[in-house]
Every structure is written in C-alpha cells, then in structure tokens.
Write a protein that holds these residues in place. Sequence first.
Motif: not given
Length: 296
Positions: A73-82, A96-101, A126-139
């Motif tokens: 959880r800490t790493s995710f927040n720090l990574t997102l901020a970076a 961020e929207a998928a992660w918050r809840p 989980h599925a929504s967050l994974e999809f969002a992270t994969l979109q960022l990874l593709d970009k």
Amino acid sequence: MPKPGTHALMSAAILMTAGTGIAFADTASGVAQSRLDLAGDLNVLVHEASASVCMINAGVAVEEEIATLADARTSFNLTLAALNTGEAEAELAQIEAAWRPLDGAMSMILAGDDPAAYTKMLSDGHASLEFATLQLLDKTANDYQHEDGVTMSDVLTVDIAERQEVFVQQLKQQACLMAADTVSTDLIEDFATTTMVFEKSLAALTDGVPEMGIVKSDSFEVNQVLAIAAYDWQRAAPLLDNIALNGAASVDELAQLRRVTTVLGDRMDLLVDYYLAVPAEVADDAQVAALTPATE
C-alpha cells in the motif's frame, strides 16, 4: 516484488533531475526507463496487495502478510506520486479513482478489521484498477520504445520480465483461493496456466526466441539473475506440481509458496532493473547482492 517505496524514491529522484539539468547518464532515456519501471511496479503491486489480503483472510502467516500488505500500500502510493509529473494525466486519474476505495479498505484491514468484510469490494475493484494500471503501462511502454537506441526486442523483453513479476503474485493468490474453494476447476486451470507461462517465459528470457524477436541478453548480470531464478524455480517445481495435482493447497503448502514467491518476486524485480538499466535495488540475498558492484 518491489521493496517498500524504494523504487518510487529512486525513480522520483531521476524524474526530478531531468528538469534541473543534473546529469543522470542519458537523462531523457533515464526518465523513460524510470517511468516504465514505475508503471510496471504499479501493476505488480495491485496483484501483490490482493494476494496478501487473501492470505490474511485464510489465516496464513497473518503478521507477515499484514506487513506485506502495508508495504504494498505504501509503495503504491509513493509510486503513484512519483509518476504524477504532468504526464499521462488521464491514465493516472483513472488509477487514482480506482485505487481510492481499495486503499481505504486496506487501511481498515491494517487497522484490525476482519478482511472478509472487504473481500467483495477488493475483488470487484481489482479488475478496474488492473485495467487502469495496464493502460498506463501501455502508454509508458510506447514512450520507451521511441527512445533512441531502444529496439522492439528491448520492449518485448522488458514486457515479459514485468509480466513475470505479476505471474509470481498470481500464483500466490490463485493457490490461496484454491485453498478456500477446492471444487473450482477454473482456479485449478488458472494456476496450471500461470505456472506454465512463467516457466516458458523464463526459458524465453534465458535462451532467447529469435523468431519472436526476443534476443538472449549479453549482460552478465541479467544472465546470472536468470540462472539463479531458474534454479529457484526448479526447486519450487515439486510444490507447484503437488498443488496443481491436488487442486488445493494446505496451510503448510501456502506458507511454503509465499516464501517461494517472495524469492522469485525479488529475482524478477532485480531482472527488470537490469534490463532497464535503472538503479537496481539488490535483494537481501548473498548470491544476488554479489552481482552488483559496490559503489563509493
């Protein structure tokens, strides 16, 4: 498995130097590589957190898994901020929207709430967050492949290595879910498939697959890490085979599996660092630590 916040802190420093004129090898390339590393970490951390919640709910190594969940959880927040440097704003907003809840649910579990009360929320999100992270990874992968000197083989190799980190966490979660649901043939098939794909991908990285554009690395460090990972994987084979054969995992087997996945996750994390030539964080292991020359 990305260590708590370390990637985020190191890569954030790289990103900041790009705007200050401080040299970091090839600065532009360093930024692209660092962003790709961080985007990959987000995807891994999504699965790592889910696997830990499952283990906590199953009563396996609860204290250790609570610590793992807190680190993820800490790493995710720090990574997102970076990563939040004005690029990929739409993709980051989705994450961020998928992660918050989910972040809120994890904080309640870490505060001592029964994880079972949040299982559905975490599973659904989980599925929504994974999809969002994969979109960022593709970009970010697309940005990386347009850097000078980067070949399609480089992109394919990094992609496979990043996915290996995810497969490690999936093995842990799938086995945990199998322990709770011993009649699900889907879970059994998923576990067997993940095992097979990890093994084939490890062989592809080790030996190369020229017809697919995957070239065997000429890096000593990369090949040493791959050799050590192959040895670890071979030692884990009887455990993985037994879980797949029985279609279930005992508490003892889950405890063994979490140790195996921790080691393999560290190997794959270090491997990605070497492929991307970002500052590698060496696992707490004498074999792997010896691969990185000491710095003054």
